[in-house]
Design an enzyme around this catalytic site. Structure first.
Site, PDB file in Angstrom:
ATOM      1  N   SER A  28      -1.773 -75.156 -65.201  1.00 19.40           N
ATOM      2  CA  SER A  28      -1.275 -75.497 -63.872  1.00 19.40           C
ATOM      3  C   SER A  28       0.037 -74.760 -63.637  1.00 19.40           C
ATOM      4  CB  SER A  28      -1.007 -77.003 -63.783  1.00 19.40           C
ATOM      5  OG  SER A  28      -0.309 -77.308 -62.598  1.00 19.40           O
ATOM      6  N   TYR A  52       3.421 -84.767 -66.199  1.00 18.24           N
ATOM      7  CA  TYR A  52       2.369 -83.764 -66.017  1.00 18.24           C
ATOM      8  C   TYR A  52       2.869 -82.341 -66.308  1.00 18.24           C
ATOM      9  CZ  TYR A  52      -1.389 -81.156 -63.736  1.00 18.24           C
ATOM     10  OH  TYR A  52      -2.419 -80.279 -63.468  1.00 18.24           O
TER      11      TYR A  52
END
Ligand code: 8X3
Length: 248
Positions: A131, A144
């Site tokens: 990501s 995250y």
């Protein structure tokens, strides 16, 4: 030529499912792995692949996946994972952080470890779905961003460790993707909050856009290693700099 085998974890929805479909179109026999058996069985039927029920945090499931995959695996798409919450560090729910680490980091490492001999035999490719959160931290992203940064470091170590082996290590890092469940899961089923992530963004990426990138990285000639592909919608110049048009 024998059929090329691809294993996709987290294949029950989103980027995983789109990638399984795409790789099947490209001629791979796809082993669709995920926890939700009904979904992956349906997908496997649709694309002529195979379904293996697999929770990547369970060693026995990982062993079963490796056994089902067999001696040669051409592509592993280690995609299972996701985000939970956007808590600030001061309020973080560490149970959610542990779940994220277990699935996104240990689960990816375990999938790679179990399939590495078969990938090496086939001169294969490992593709992890990272990501842009690994590249730039943002408020509420500590959990995250941390796990995706860990995946990124793991891929860098792995590439060095495998420098003399016929296996490639690639990381695809998507930005804003409007996929089936990513934001919905992150916001614990709150559809309104999930929708706000994409508010005013004319064209966020789709899961099919990322599947295209993964398929590209997985099918370039054997001497070509795509170390990292960072992919954002045009409207997103950085994680925190998104062009939003008025919605009403
Ligand atoms: C998803 C991208 O910006 O929501 O992996 O962290 S972001």
């Amino acid at each position: 030529m024998s059929t090329r085998i691809a294993v996709v974890t987290g294949a029950s929805s989103g980027i995983g499912r789109a990638t399984a479909r795409r790789l099947a179109q490209d001629g791979f026999e796809v082993i669709c792995a995920a926890r939700r058996t009904d979904r992956i069985e349906e997908l496997a039927r649709e694309i002529g692949g195979r379904a293996v029920t697999c929770d990547v945090t369970r060693p026995e499931d990982i062993a079963r996946l490796a056994e089902a995959a067999g001696d040669r695996v051409d592509v592993l798409v280690a995609n299972a994972g996701g985000a939970l919450g956007t808590d600030y560090v001061a309020q973080a729910d560490f149970a959610e952080w542990r779940t994220m680490y277990d699935t996104n980091v240990i689960g990816v490492a375990a999938s790679i470890q179990a399939l590495l001999p078969a990938l090496t035999r086939a001169h294969g490719v490992i593709v992890t779905v990272g990501s842009v959160a690994a590249l730039t931290a943002y408020e509420g992203g500590a959990g995250y961003c941390g796990v995706k940064a860990a995946v990124r470091s793991m891929m860098q170590s792995l590439r060095l460790e495998l420098w003399d082996q016929p296996v490639r290590v690639c990381e695809v890092d998507p930005g804003m993707v409007k996929s089936d469940e990513f934001s919905l899961v992150r916001f614990h089923g709150d559809r309104e909050r999930a929708e706000q992530v994409y508010a005013g963004v004319r064209q966020p990426l789709t899961q099919e856009d990322i599947a295209d990138c993964i398929a590209y990285a997985a099918t370039v000639p054997e001497h070509v290693n795509i170390d990292q592909l960072v992919v954002r919608p045009r409207a997103q110049a950085a994680a925190h700099k998104v062009f939003r048009e008025p919605t009403d």
